[in-house]
Design a protein around this motif. Structure first.
Motif, PDB file in Angstrom:
ATOM      1  N   SER A 154      43.294 -19.108  -8.879  1.00 55.58           N
ATOM      2  CA  SER A 154      42.277 -19.685 -10.228  1.00 55.58           C
ATOM      3  C   SER A 154      41.989 -18.264 -10.326  1.00 55.58           C
ATOM      4  CB  SER A 154      41.200 -20.602  -9.419  1.00 55.58           C
ATOM      5  OG  SER A 154      42.432 -21.502  -8.463  1.00 55.58           O
ATOM      6  N   LEU A 155      41.629 -17.428  -9.986  1.00 54.36           N
ATOM      7  CA  LEU A 155      40.542 -16.735 -10.419  1.00 54.36           C
ATOM      8  C   LEU A 155      40.757 -15.880 -11.126  1.00 54.36           C
ATOM      9  CD1 LEU A 155      37.952 -16.183  -7.028  1.00 54.36           C
ATOM     10  CD2 LEU A 155      37.329 -17.034  -9.358  1.00 54.36           C
ATOM     11  N   GLU A 156      42.020 -14.992 -10.814  1.00 56.49           N
ATOM     12  CA  GLU A 156      42.691 -14.439 -11.460  1.00 56.49           C
ATOM     13  C   GLU A 156      43.452 -14.871 -12.631  1.00 56.49           C
ATOM     14  OE1 GLU A 156      46.120 -12.807  -8.993  1.00 56.49           O
ATOM     15  OE2 GLU A 156      45.105 -10.860  -8.104  1.00 56.49           O
ATOM     16  N   MET A 162      44.103 -22.982   4.922  1.00 51.49           N
ATOM     17  CA  MET A 162      43.350 -21.246   4.933  1.00 51.49           C
ATOM     18  C   MET A 162      43.850 -20.541   3.942  1.00 51.49           C
ATOM     19  SD  MET A 162      40.633 -20.852   6.429  1.00 51.49           S
ATOM     20  CE  MET A 162      39.578 -19.662   6.315  1.00 51.49           C
ATOM     21  N   MET A 163      45.263 -20.844   4.473  1.00 48.69           N
ATOM     22  CA  MET A 163      46.194 -19.532   3.258  1.00 48.69           C
ATOM     23  C   MET A 163      46.222 -20.995   2.070  1.00 48.69           C
ATOM     24  SD  MET A 163      50.147 -19.889   4.419  1.00 48.69           S
ATOM     25  CE  MET A 163      51.189 -19.656   3.216  1.00 48.69           C
ATOM     26  N   ILE A 164      46.392 -22.179   1.410  1.00 49.05           N
ATOM     27  CA  ILE A 164      46.537 -22.454   0.293  1.00 49.05           C
ATOM     28  C   ILE A 164      45.655 -22.754  -0.188  1.00 49.05           C
ATOM     29  CG2 ILE A 164      46.896 -25.145  -0.490  1.00 49.05           C
ATOM     30  CD1 ILE A 164      48.487 -25.343   1.777  1.00 49.05           C
ATOM     31  N   MET A 165      44.225 -22.665   0.756  1.00 47.31           N
ATOM     32  CA  MET A 165      43.267 -22.318  -0.435  1.00 47.31           C
ATOM     33  C   MET A 165      43.374 -21.440  -0.920  1.00 47.31           C
ATOM     34  SD  MET A 165      39.149 -21.877   1.390  1.00 47.31           S
ATOM     35  CE  MET A 165      39.556 -20.429   1.298  1.00 47.31           C
ATOM     36  N   ALA A 166      42.964 -20.245   0.057  1.00 44.31           N
ATOM     37  CA  ALA A 166      42.873 -18.740  -0.454  1.00 44.31           C
ATOM     38  C   ALA A 166      44.031 -18.562  -1.623  1.00 44.31           C
ATOM     39  CB  ALA A 166      42.507 -17.963   0.939  1.00 44.31           C
ATOM     40  N   ARG A 167      44.907 -18.924  -2.057  1.00 47.04           N
ATOM     41  CA  ARG A 167      45.839 -18.463  -2.145  1.00 47.04           C
ATOM     42  C   ARG A 167      45.943 -19.017  -3.857  1.00 47.04           C
ATOM     43  NH1 ARG A 167      51.398 -16.108  -1.606  1.00 47.04           N
ATOM     44  NH2 ARG A 167      51.589 -17.175  -3.212  1.00 47.04           N
ATOM     45  N   LEU A 186      42.333 -13.508   4.407  1.00 45.42           N
ATOM     46  CA  LEU A 186      41.887 -14.551   4.540  1.00 45.42           C
ATOM     47  C   LEU A 186      43.375 -15.075   4.364  1.00 45.42           C
ATOM     48  CD1 LEU A 186      38.380 -15.980   3.504  1.00 45.42           C
ATOM     49  CD2 LEU A 186      39.119 -15.070   5.481  1.00 45.42           C
ATOM     50  N   ALA A 187      43.430 -14.960   3.474  1.00 43.95           N
ATOM     51  CA  ALA A 187      45.505 -15.912   3.033  1.00 43.95           C
ATOM     52  C   ALA A 187      46.788 -15.256   4.084  1.00 43.95           C
ATOM     53  CB  ALA A 187      45.774 -15.845   1.427  1.00 43.95           C
ATOM     54  N   VAL A 188      46.289 -13.833   4.699  1.00 45.39           N
ATOM     55  CA  VAL A 188      47.219 -13.414   5.600  1.00 45.39           C
ATOM     56  C   VAL A 188      46.633 -13.834   6.428  1.00 45.39           C
ATOM     57  CG1 VAL A 188      48.792 -11.680   6.250  1.00 45.39           C
ATOM     58  CG2 VAL A 188      48.139 -12.486   3.621  1.00 45.39           C
ATOM     59  N   ALA A 189      45.793 -13.119   7.310  1.00 47.25           N
ATOM     60  CA  ALA A 189      45.277 -13.197   8.457  1.00 47.25           C
ATOM     61  C   ALA A 189      45.076 -14.167   9.084  1.00 47.25           C
ATOM     62  CB  ALA A 189      44.964 -12.023   9.108  1.00 47.25           C
ATOM     63  N   GLY A 195      43.820 -30.425   2.319  1.00 47.93           N
ATOM     64  CA  GLY A 195      42.921 -29.542   2.854  1.00 47.93           C
ATOM     65  C   GLY A 195      42.629 -28.555   2.353  1.00 47.93           C
ATOM     66  N   GLY A 196      43.384 -27.378   2.466  1.00 45.83           N
ATOM     67  CA  GLY A 196      43.270 -26.524   1.210  1.00 45.83           C
ATOM     68  C   GLY A 196      42.683 -26.959   0.329  1.00 45.83           C
ATOM     69  N   PHE A 197      43.038 -27.684  -0.672  1.00 41.33           N
ATOM     70  CA  PHE A 197      42.643 -28.333  -1.668  1.00 41.33           C
ATOM     71  C   PHE A 197      41.543 -28.786  -1.967  1.00 41.33           C
ATOM     72  CE2 PHE A 197      47.516 -29.216  -3.133  1.00 41.33           C
ATOM     73  CZ  PHE A 197      47.529 -27.870  -3.494  1.00 41.33           C
ATOM     74  N   TRP A 198      40.741 -29.382  -1.207  1.00 42.12           N
ATOM     75  CA  TRP A 198      39.561 -29.955  -0.849  1.00 42.12           C
ATOM     76  C   TRP A 198      39.138 -28.842  -0.896  1.00 42.12           C
ATOM     77  CZ3 TRP A 198      36.372 -30.260   3.443  1.00 42.12           C
ATOM     78  CH2 TRP A 198      34.732 -31.085   2.422  1.00 42.12           C
ATOM     79  N   ILE A 199      39.866 -27.962   0.365  1.00 43.58           N
ATOM     80  CA  ILE A 199      38.291 -27.266   0.384  1.00 43.58           C
ATOM     81  C   ILE A 199      38.112 -25.960  -0.850  1.00 43.58           C
ATOM     82  CG2 ILE A 199      37.355 -24.521   1.762  1.00 43.58           C
ATOM     83  CD1 ILE A 199      39.443 -26.162   4.255  1.00 43.58           C
ATOM     84  N   GLY A 200      39.466 -25.302  -1.011  1.00 45.37           N
ATOM     85  CA  GLY A 200      39.216 -25.205  -3.134  1.00 45.37           C
ATOM     86  C   GLY A 200      38.423 -25.573  -3.659  1.00 45.37           C
ATOM     87  N   GLY A 201      38.675 -26.554  -3.814  1.00 47.61           N
ATOM     88  CA  GLY A 201      37.491 -27.517  -4.660  1.00 47.61           C
ATOM     89  C   GLY A 201      36.206 -26.834  -4.277  1.00 47.61           C
ATOM     90  N   ASN A 202      35.449 -27.097  -3.768  1.00 47.35           N
ATOM     91  CA  ASN A 202      34.496 -27.337  -2.673  1.00 47.35           C
ATOM     92  C   ASN A 202      33.982 -25.529  -3.544  1.00 47.35           C
ATOM     93  OD1 ASN A 202      32.913 -29.241  -1.960  1.00 47.35           O
ATOM     94  ND2 ASN A 202      34.682 -29.449  -0.861  1.00 47.35           N
TER      95      ASN A 202
END
Lengths: 249, 789
Positions: free
Chosen positions: B44-46, B34-39, B268-271, B334-341
């Motif tokens: 990426s977006l920024e 969750m943290m890696i995906m969000a961060r 999401l990246a913290v809580a 997992g974070g990279f995979w979810i993030g990619g999606n």
């Protein structure tokens, strides 16, 4: 002593019913490439009401024999009948039933459930047995009527072992199997425990097998079976067995 | 390389504990993913946004106005701190698209004919720019083109200021001002019915009657310049040209939408990771304290051989490190995979020249450090305890555990308890913290599924509230320009219209104290039956004879309440300023609005019965006739079809919600399974002797399994209600965080979502129980008769 029962010094009446009949029992353990022959052809008949002592050095195979008789282990070959039932090829469910209904165990290290009191440890068994005596009665039989609500951690070793005996006999088993029950106890406490066992055998008429490597205990038995290297070397029969209080070691 | 004996011991011990190692690692991995995906997504977006804004020179200040002569551009450029000025012509168009019954609409923006674009420069994906002097050539925004499958050389029929034009698409492009390609203020894009077009300035100006003039300004503020001063100066110089008030990039609709998304990601990246990591740290600590207790003798021997406390401590900490390493690796992947999606889903909302998922490697490092720290804290206590024991003492077996009757028994209810229940209760009381964290983990597992369910339910409720209860009309049509009552009458005469309720909408800046917002003040009849304003309990609030009813959110933003007088700076006509009293607050969930009685609004505007559009109730039989006629009615600028909007909203949110839901459900399963499995394995190993004894004295496998799991079943049953409470709180918190001016999700909690959560936790726990119970068959019955461990 329960009125009407014979005194502990009298030999049991002969022509009692056969409980166990073992022929050619062997047990081989394989650990990796090493083969250990724990039992090497044992023939044995055991009758109801007897108190039998199994004597032998450690590693002689007596515990293996006891485990097989108690349905905890199965022999590699040979046959074992409990009354008319062949135990050798029974499945796990049957053996569980057998242990639950017919066998009481007493172990060297008591094996009580630490989170249950003395009374609760006993009622654990009486709750699932067909024809139990009250836990209180069983505990009274081993002299613990005043310690029934104590937890194992609040009991001495001897007391814990007597709870274990009460637990084993509360279901009125046909067989009581004791594996070095005094092995972890001092002499005085050991005497108390053995007296309790002898009393149970006498008063309830339970076939009792007692493993020990203490030869002095042979005198309390009806029969003494000597085991060595996985075989029965000889069997002695005592015409008169002694009360435990008269033994000394 | 030769392994040191302690390393070999580590590897073999881990091999024996692989199930538990994996369970702890997986729970940890959930939080880290969750943290890696969000961060990573934030990163990426920024970076993508900043590069895009910079390379394509996205403006800093934007202003709409009625009409100003082109020569004014030079004067605007002289404003202090202004680095560049682009003046543009912007208009709206209505589209008649093949295969689409209802009309679509769009924005058309000018491209300078005589100079290169300076600001808000297009990124041309395909094709070319319109050639100077060539009529009817347009560049189209990518999202709209993609939905319709448009490419260069396709033609579109459009109504531009009432004139039908055939437009030829020559290029497909992206613009930094339409990263979020939607009508301003919309929460979700409706790419099927809204598009952005660019055409040559001269041609567009002619079509819009703006020859030699402009109606939109974009300004680039010099680095370090004072944006507020520029806005003030711009407002001042454009005051006479019908300006609506300049806004900074911070208020730009597309930029705002993107920032809202980043804000949600930051939560999401913290809580979430924090909660997961604390559970994982506890699990690691429970596993390792158990290990340390089991290995008391080995520790004593190591110390007796001369290993230092530090070496032994390091050895056990290495267990934690391995768990953390596996967790970080799995969490990273997992974070990279979810993030990619998720990036693929983002692509549908946010249009960048390229939105590539950039893994934030520093997040991995941070994840490792955070979770290693958490597990270190977990392990530290038990290792320290073991290290304190003198070797001689440690080599003796641990004294028997002491128990006492549980609270329930002390209260005198012991006769209701079976021996199994007694054991369970006494065990729980003997290790309250272990029980607490196990229950906390299970509560978390029960709480997690509530969040996506609440989102889904909230959206459903919002759709129903906004479009069934508040707005009962089938269609809302809006006119290009406010018109007389006759226009309303002609709308009422469109085929199939059974009921038409005209409305008046006036763009205004509403101001109270230091706060202000731009919105439309909408007036409709007090007798209106289609359009209504509601309170939180869905009851209709009658419009007061004078004064405003405003969205509760608007009142909150302004810091105003009922009875306050606000000032309205009307941005239409001769731009009067008026005061109005807030008579009451209303409940709505999308956008911020102010409503008035229509007559009262006319009085405020000092105008006759002017209309801006109408709410329509239609005969479904004549639907197609109606649509056909609307397409040929030039004065209709846009049409909102309730069902279409609702379906589009539902469809657009569905994919995101589905992804979030499957993620959260999986996390819940992992946590419930992991916590139960871990606790059951620890219980099994701690009590294997007791359990084997029970088997020996005649308990069946299932009866023994009952003894093993009763404690956990109790904890699960206690944890679930708390978990549902926790989940509800979590959902409330996240819904509140995700609530913006454009959308506020109502918090809806239903028994069905609670049932779902309970089902998930119980199923995962049951599977866990079953797997561990299976191991009871492997108990060493004969071993139990021998000396205690």
């Amino acid at each position: 002593m329960i009125p009407g029962h014979a005194s502990p010094t009298e030999a049991p009446a002969t022509a009692k019913r056969l409980v166990y009949c073992a022929r050619g029992l062997t047990k081989v353990y394989r650990t990796g490439e090493v083969e250990v022959r724990a039992l090497a052809g044992v023939d044995l008949d055991l009758h109801e009401g007897q108190l039998v002592v199994l004597l032998g050095a450690s590693g002689s195979g007596k515990s293996t024999l006891l485990n097989i008789l108690g349905g905890l282990d199965i022999p590699s070959s040979g046959s074992l009948h409990y009354h008319d039932t062949e135990l050798t090829h029974s499945d796990e469910a049957f053996l569980t039933r057998f242990r639950r209904d017919s066998v009481g165990f007493v172990f060297q290290f008591y094996n009580l459930i630490p989170s249950l009191t003395a009374r609760e440890n006993v009622s654990l068994i009486t709750d699932i047995s067909v024809n139990p005596i009250a836990p209180e009665e069983a505990l009274a039989l081993v002299g613990l009527q005043d310690r029934m609500d104590h937890f194992p951690s609040q009991l001495s070793g001897g007391e814990q072992q007597r709870v274990a005996i009460a637990r084993a006999i509360a279901k009125q088993p046909e067989v009581l199997l004791c594996d070095e029950p005094t092995g972890a106890l001092d002499v005085r406490t050991g005497v108390q425990v053995l007296s309790a066992i002898q009393r149970v055998n006498q008063e309830l008429g339970t076939l009792t097998l007692l493993i020990t490597h203490n030869a002095v205990l042979a005198k309390m038995a009806d029969r003494v079976i000597h085991v060595s290297d996985g075989q029965i070397t000889h069997i002695e029969t005592n015409a008169h067995r002694l009360p435990v209080s008269e033994l000394s070691w | 390389m030769r392994f040191k004996p302690l390393h070999l011991k580590l590897l073999r011990d881990l091999g024996r504990m692989k199930g538990q190692t994996l369970a702890v690692s997986l729970v940890m991995a959930c939080g880290l993913a969750m943290m890696i995906m969000a961060r990573s997504l934030i990163y990426s977006l920024e970076t993508t946004r900043d590069t895009y804004y910079q390379e394509n020179r996205f403006g800093d200040v934007f202003a709409d106005l009625k009409r100003a002569p082109n020569f004014l551009r030079q004067r605007l450029a002289t404003i202090s701190d202004v680095a560049a000025v682009e003046t543009r012509v912007i208009g709206r168009l209505t589209l008649d698209l093949p295969g689409l019954n209802e009309p679509a609409d769009g924005v058309v923006i000018s491209l300078p004919d005589d100079r290169p674009q300076q600001l808000n420069r297009l990124f041309l994906r395909r094709g070319r720019f319109p050639e100077p002097g060539r009529r009817g050539e347009v560049v189209v925004g990518e999202a709209f083109a993609e939905v319709h499958g448009f490419g260069p050389d396709n033609q579109i029929s459009a109504l531009l200021r009432g004139r039908r034009e055939t437009l030829t698409i020559v290029g497909i492009a992206l613009s930094p001002e339409y990263v979020f390609e939607a009508r301003p203020g919309e929460t979700l894009p409706d790419n099927k019915r809204f598009g952005v077009f660019w055409m040559n300035e001269r041609e567009l100006a002619t079509a819009l009657d703006l020859d030699g003039a402009f109606n939109n300004v974009v300004v680039d503020v010099a680095p370090g310049g004072d944006t507020l001063a520029v806005i003030a100066a711009l407002d001042d110089r454009l005051a006479n040209y019908g300006a609506l008030g300049a806004i900074s990039r911070r208020d730009h609709p597309s930029a705002v939408r993107l920032n809202d998304e980043l804000a949600v990601l930051r939560t999401l990246a913290v809580a979430f990771p924090l909660v997961f990591l604390s559970i994982a740290a506890f699990m690691a600590s429970a596993v390792l304290s158990r290990l340390v207790r089991l290995q008391r003798e080995q520790i004593a021997q190591l110390k007796a051989f001369g290993y230092s406390a530090r070496q032994v401590g390091a050895h056990y900490f290495q267990f934690a490190l391995v768990i953390v390493a596996i967790g970080t690796l799995a969490g990273g992947l997992g974070g990279f995979w979810i993030g990619g999606n998720v990036v693929n889903i983002y692509h549908r909302f946010f249009r960048f020249p390229s939105l590539v998922f950039h893994p934030d490697l520093s997040a991995i490092f941070l994840a490792f450090v955070v979770s290693a720290g958490a597990s270190f804290l977990g392990v530290y206590g038990s290792v320290r305890q073991a290290m304190r024991l003198p070797p001689a003492e440690a080599m003796r077996p641990e004294p028997p555990a002491s128990y006492r009757p549980s609270l329930v028994e002390r209260l005198g209810w012991s006769r209701w308890l079976t021996p199994t229940l007694r054991m369970a209760l006494r065990n729980i009381e003997r290790r309250p913290w272990q029980a607490f964290f196990t229950a906390l983990g299970l509560a978390l597992a029960a709480g997690i599924p509530i969040v996506p369910c609440a989102f889904r339910e909230g959206i459903e409720y919002l759709l129903g509230f906004q479009w069934d209860v508040a707005q009962r009309q089938h269609v809302t049509v809006s006119l290009f320009e406010p018109a007389s009552a006759t226009a309303a009458a002609s709308i009422a005469h469109l085929p199939g219209v059974l009921l038409a309720e005209p409305y008046r909408a006036v763009p205004a800046r509403i101001r109270f104290g230091n706060h202000s917002r731009r919105l439309e003040v909408t007036g409709f009849s007090r007798e209106a039956t289609l359009r209504r304003v509601l309170d939180a309990r869905e009851r209709s609030i009658p419009l007061p004879p004078d004064g405003l009813l405003v969205s509760a959110k608007l009142a909150e933003l302004l810091g105003a309440e009922a009875g306050d007088v606000v000032s309205l700076e009307i941005q239409e006509g001769n731009r009067p300023r008026r005061n109005a009293v807030i008579r009451g607050l209303i409940t709505d969930y999308a956008g911020i609005f102010a409503y008035m009685d229509k007559e009262s609004l006319h009085r405020l505007m000092r105008e006759g019965p002017t209309v801006s559009g109408a709410y329509l109730w239609l005969d479904p039989e004549r639907w197609l006739d109606f649509l056909k006629e609307v397409k040929n009615t030039p004065r209709i600028a846009a049409m909102m079809i309730k069902n279409t909007v609702r379906e589009s909203f539902r469809k657009t949110t569905a994919e995101t919600i589905n992804l979030v839901q499957s993620l959260y459900f999986s996390f819940s399963v992992v946590v419930a399974f992991g916590v139960v499995y871990n606790s059951a394995r620890i219980a099994l190993s701690e009590r294997s002797r007791d359990l084997a004894t029970l088997r020996v004295i005649g308990f069946s496998t299932w009866e023994v399994a009952g003894v093993l799991v009763t404690e956990l079943v109790l904890l699960t049953l206690v944890a679930i209600p708390f978990g549902l409470l926790l989940g509800s709180g979590l959902a409330a918190g996240i819904v509140a965080t995700a609530s913006t001016e454009s959308v506020r999700l109502p918090l809806r909690l239903t028994s069905q979502m609670y049932a779902t959560a309970v089902f998930i936790v119980l199923s995962a726990a049951t599977v866990s129980f079953a797997i561990v119970s299976w191991r009871i068959r492997e108990l060493d019955l004969v071993g139990a008769l021998k000396a205690p461990e």
